[in-house]
Write a protein that holds these residues in place. Sequence first.
Motif, PDB file in Angstrom:
ATOM      1  N   GLY A  11       0.817  -1.209   0.000  1.00  0.00           N
ATOM      2  CA  GLY A  11       0.000   0.000   0.000  1.00  0.00           C
ATOM      3  C   GLY A  11       0.852   1.259   0.000  1.00  0.00           C
ATOM      4  N   ALA A  12       1.915   1.266   0.826  1.00  0.00           N
ATOM      5  CA  ALA A  12       2.814   2.423   0.842  1.00  0.00           C
ATOM      6  C   ALA A  12       3.490   2.591  -0.512  1.00  0.00           C
ATOM      7  CB  ALA A  12       3.857   2.244   1.945  1.00  0.00           C
ATOM      8  N   GLY A  13       3.803   1.455  -1.165  1.00  0.00           N
ATOM      9  CA  GLY A  13       4.413   1.520  -2.492  1.00  0.00           C
ATOM     10  C   GLY A  13       3.469   2.119  -3.526  1.00  0.00           C
ATOM     11  N   LEU A  14       2.162   1.868  -3.390  1.00  0.00           N
ATOM     12  CA  LEU A  14       1.189   2.458  -4.313  1.00  0.00           C
ATOM     13  C   LEU A  14       1.162   3.979  -4.173  1.00  0.00           C
ATOM     14  CD1 LEU A  14      -1.780  -0.077  -3.994  1.00  0.00           C
ATOM     15  CD2 LEU A  14      -0.107   0.103  -5.853  1.00  0.00           C
ATOM     16  N   LEU A  15       1.276   4.467  -2.942  1.00  0.00           N
ATOM     17  CA  LEU A  15       1.336   5.917  -2.743  1.00  0.00           C
ATOM     18  C   LEU A  15       2.604   6.482  -3.366  1.00  0.00           C
ATOM     19  CD1 LEU A  15       0.196   8.516  -1.495  1.00  0.00           C
ATOM     20  CD2 LEU A  15       1.433   7.944   0.614  1.00  0.00           C
ATOM     21  N   GLY A  18       2.179   6.811  -6.913  1.00  0.00           N
ATOM     22  CA  GLY A  18       1.348   7.977  -7.194  1.00  0.00           C
ATOM     23  C   GLY A  18       2.172   9.248  -7.264  1.00  0.00           C
ATOM     24  N   PHE A  19       3.110   9.390  -6.326  1.00  0.00           N
ATOM     25  CA  PHE A  19       4.003  10.553  -6.366  1.00  0.00           C
ATOM     26  C   PHE A  19       4.829  10.558  -7.652  1.00  0.00           C
ATOM     27  CE2 PHE A  19       3.309  10.991  -1.753  1.00  0.00           C
ATOM     28  CZ  PHE A  19       3.229  12.368  -1.650  1.00  0.00           C
ATOM     29  N   GLY A  20       5.329   9.380  -8.033  1.00  0.00           N
ATOM     30  CA  GLY A  20       6.121   9.297  -9.247  1.00  0.00           C
ATOM     31  C   GLY A  20       5.328   9.695 -10.480  1.00  0.00           C
ATOM     32  N   LEU A  21       4.083   9.240 -10.555  1.00  0.00           N
ATOM     33  CA  LEU A  21       3.236   9.564 -11.693  1.00  0.00           C
ATOM     34  C   LEU A  21       2.940  11.062 -11.758  1.00  0.00           C
ATOM     35  CD1 LEU A  21       0.755   6.558 -11.463  1.00  0.00           C
ATOM     36  CD2 LEU A  21       2.285   7.042 -13.389  1.00  0.00           C
ATOM     37  N   ILE A 230      -1.551  20.095  -0.748  1.00  0.00           N
ATOM     38  CA  ILE A 230      -1.557  20.592  -2.131  1.00  0.00           C
ATOM     39  C   ILE A 230      -0.748  19.666  -3.025  1.00  0.00           C
ATOM     40  CG2 ILE A 230      -0.858  22.522  -3.608  1.00  0.00           C
ATOM     41  CD1 ILE A 230      -1.330  24.350  -1.173  1.00  0.00           C
ATOM     42  N   VAL A 231       0.316  19.095  -2.482  1.00  0.00           N
ATOM     43  CA  VAL A 231       1.157  18.160  -3.239  1.00  0.00           C
ATOM     44  C   VAL A 231       0.692  16.723  -3.026  1.00  0.00           C
ATOM     45  CG1 VAL A 231       3.508  17.275  -3.538  1.00  0.00           C
ATOM     46  CG2 VAL A 231       3.129  19.712  -3.087  1.00  0.00           C
ATOM     47  N   VAL A 232       0.317  16.405  -1.780  1.00  0.00           N
ATOM     48  CA  VAL A 232      -0.004  15.019  -1.430  1.00  0.00           C
ATOM     49  C   VAL A 232      -1.277  14.548  -2.116  1.00  0.00           C
ATOM     50  CG1 VAL A 232      -0.600  13.456   0.461  1.00  0.00           C
ATOM     51  CG2 VAL A 232       1.202  15.167   0.768  1.00  0.00           C
ATOM     52  N   LEU A 233      -2.306  15.399  -2.169  1.00  0.00           N
ATOM     53  CA  LEU A 233      -3.601  14.940  -2.659  1.00  0.00           C
ATOM     54  C   LEU A 233      -3.566  14.487  -4.119  1.00  0.00           C
ATOM     55  CD1 LEU A 233      -6.228  14.574  -1.098  1.00  0.00           C
ATOM     56  CD2 LEU A 233      -7.106  16.584  -2.270  1.00  0.00           C
ATOM     57  N   PRO A 234      -2.915  15.227  -5.034  1.00  0.00           N
ATOM     58  CA  PRO A 234      -2.834  14.708  -6.402  1.00  0.00           C
ATOM     59  C   PRO A 234      -2.127  13.352  -6.476  1.00  0.00           C
ATOM     60  CG  PRO A 234      -2.225  17.024  -6.345  1.00  0.00           C
ATOM     61  CD  PRO A 234      -2.337  16.582  -4.923  1.00  0.00           C
ATOM     62  N   ALA A 235      -1.035  13.203  -5.716  1.00  0.00           N
ATOM     63  CA  ALA A 235      -0.316  11.926  -5.714  1.00  0.00           C
ATOM     64  C   ALA A 235      -1.174  10.829  -5.115  1.00  0.00           C
ATOM     65  CB  ALA A 235       0.990  12.070  -4.931  1.00  0.00           C
ATOM     66  N   ALA A 236      -1.911  11.160  -4.040  1.00  0.00           N
ATOM     67  CA  ALA A 236      -2.777  10.171  -3.404  1.00  0.00           C
ATOM     68  C   ALA A 236      -3.932   9.787  -4.319  1.00  0.00           C
ATOM     69  CB  ALA A 236      -3.301  10.720  -2.081  1.00  0.00           C
ATOM     70  N   MET A 237      -4.380  10.725  -5.137  1.00  0.00           N
ATOM     71  CA  MET A 237      -5.435  10.400  -6.103  1.00  0.00           C
ATOM     72  C   MET A 237      -4.916   9.395  -7.117  1.00  0.00           C
ATOM     73  SD  MET A 237      -8.561  11.046  -6.967  1.00  0.00           S
ATOM     74  CE  MET A 237      -8.826   9.437  -7.667  1.00  0.00           C
ATOM     75  N   ALA A 238      -3.691   9.603  -7.611  1.00  0.00           N
ATOM     76  CA  ALA A 238      -3.088   8.654  -8.545  1.00  0.00           C
ATOM     77  C   ALA A 238      -2.866   7.309  -7.870  1.00  0.00           C
ATOM     78  CB  ALA A 238      -1.764   9.214  -9.076  1.00  0.00           C
ATOM     79  N   GLY A 239      -2.323   7.323  -6.655  1.00  0.00           N
ATOM     80  CA  GLY A 239      -2.114   6.076  -5.923  1.00  0.00           C
ATOM     81  C   GLY A 239      -3.415   5.406  -5.555  1.00  0.00           C
ATOM     82  N   GLY A 240      -4.442   6.201  -5.240  1.00  0.00           N
ATOM     83  CA  GLY A 240      -5.747   5.641  -4.912  1.00  0.00           C
ATOM     84  C   GLY A 240      -6.388   4.926  -6.083  1.00  0.00           C
ATOM     85  N   THR A 241      -6.112   5.404  -7.289  1.00  0.00           N
ATOM     86  CA  THR A 241      -6.613   4.725  -8.490  1.00  0.00           C
ATOM     87  C   THR A 241      -5.980   3.342  -8.617  1.00  0.00           C
ATOM     88  OG1 THR A 241      -6.919   6.859  -9.607  1.00  0.00           O
ATOM     89  CG2 THR A 241      -6.821   4.896 -11.000  1.00  0.00           C
ATOM     90  N   LEU A 242      -4.693   3.264  -8.352  1.00  0.00           N
ATOM     91  CA  LEU A 242      -4.007   1.966  -8.381  1.00  0.00           C
ATOM     92  C   LEU A 242      -4.514   1.058  -7.257  1.00  0.00           C
ATOM     93  CD1 LEU A 242      -0.363   3.246  -9.021  1.00  0.00           C
ATOM     94  CD2 LEU A 242      -1.928   2.247 -10.698  1.00  0.00           C
ATOM     95  N   LEU A 243      -4.744   1.643  -6.091  1.00  0.00           N
ATOM     96  CA  LEU A 243      -5.263   0.866  -4.962  1.00  0.00           C
ATOM     97  C   LEU A 243      -6.639   0.292  -5.288  1.00  0.00           C
ATOM     98  CD1 LEU A 243      -5.244  -0.059  -1.961  1.00  0.00           C
ATOM     99  CD2 LEU A 243      -6.230   2.182  -1.397  1.00  0.00           C
ATOM    100  N   ALA A 244      -7.495   1.108  -5.896  1.00  0.00           N
ATOM    101  CA  ALA A 244      -8.837   0.642  -6.242  1.00  0.00           C
ATOM    102  C   ALA A 244      -8.765  -0.553  -7.182  1.00  0.00           C
ATOM    103  CB  ALA A 244      -9.631   1.779  -6.895  1.00  0.00           C
ATOM    104  N   HIS A 245      -7.875  -0.482  -8.161  1.00  0.00           N
ATOM    105  CA  HIS A 245      -7.719  -1.596  -9.110  1.00  0.00           C
ATOM    106  C   HIS A 245      -7.186  -2.838  -8.401  1.00  0.00           C
ATOM    107  CE1 HIS A 245      -6.871  -3.666 -12.877  1.00  0.00           C
ATOM    108  NE2 HIS A 245      -5.666  -3.909 -12.411  1.00  0.00           N
ATOM    109  N   ARG A 246      -6.165  -2.651  -7.550  1.00  0.00           N
ATOM    110  CA  ARG A 246      -5.567  -3.787  -6.858  1.00  0.00           C
ATOM    111  C   ARG A 246      -6.576  -4.434  -5.905  1.00  0.00           C
ATOM    112  NH1 ARG A 246      -0.128  -5.005  -5.632  1.00  0.00           N
ATOM    113  NH2 ARG A 246       0.342  -3.675  -7.437  1.00  0.00           N
ATOM    114  N   ALA A 247      -7.334  -3.605  -5.191  1.00  0.00           N
ATOM    115  CA  ALA A 247      -8.318  -4.147  -4.255  1.00  0.00           C
ATOM    116  C   ALA A 247      -9.417  -4.893  -5.000  1.00  0.00           C
ATOM    117  CB  ALA A 247      -8.914  -3.016  -3.418  1.00  0.00           C
TER     118      ALA A 247
END
Length: 265
Positions: A11-15, A18-21, A230-247
């Motif tokens: 899960g931490a890796g997905l976040l 998200g930052f990388g994306l 301001i920085v975290v939320l966009p990355a978390a949105m990208a990571g959350g998309t990956l989390l949703a798919h994985r879950a």
Amino acid sequence: MGKTLRDFGTGAGLLARGFGLIFSSGRLFLLGAIPALLTSLLLFGGILALALNADDLITWATPFADDWSQTWQTVLRVAAGVSIVVAAVAISLLLFSGLTLIIGGPFYEAIAEHVEDRELGGVPGTQQVGWGRSAWIGLRDTVLLVLLAVVFGIPLFVAGFIPVLGQTVVPVLAALVGAWLLALELTAIPFTRRGLNLKVRRRTLAGRRAMTLGFATPAYLLCLIPLAGIVVLPAAMAGGTLLAHRAREFSTGSASPTAPSSPVR
């Protein structure tokens, strides 16, 4: 225990992904940062008002301690202050993420679509949500999640008055509860694009609870840093998309990982 730790690390890796994306594309970063900045400015006044009036609020909440000795009065009011801060932080972060997703619905949907196209090769059968529908679903879900935060927050608030335990264990539990609720918000758009509502979202993420908390807990803690959202939320949105798919991949339901089931209403 080993599997739980691995899932938490995943899960931490997905976040982190998200930052990388987000950082790999200035356009994506701006799409996510602008709504977060607007929401930060809206909530800043409320947080500042709470900070300026914290002493008066604590005194008002503990009138029964006015006749206590100075030592016990201080202990109680410090505990009350910690409880109020923990509760305020949990609710403000949910409001921050919820309002940001409402204001910037089309922007975050664009982020989710980009992540799904780039990382997942596209997701067949996804729906274009649109701002009006997204805003209504986001508002409804945010109200429900804030109510849940209040329900969980009441016993945690009371427990916060317990010396030592209230200043150590209770904030940790509050952070985990807040992280879980934040995860439900951050995965709203990818689930909604699949036609899945909050009930399905909650059940699906619960099936991978350790992975969900591994994603959401560092996001939650990072958002505690002023203006970091301001920085975290966009990355978390990208990571959350990956989390949703994985879950969804690990979901035990009969629906396929990507195909939408009953429409969101």
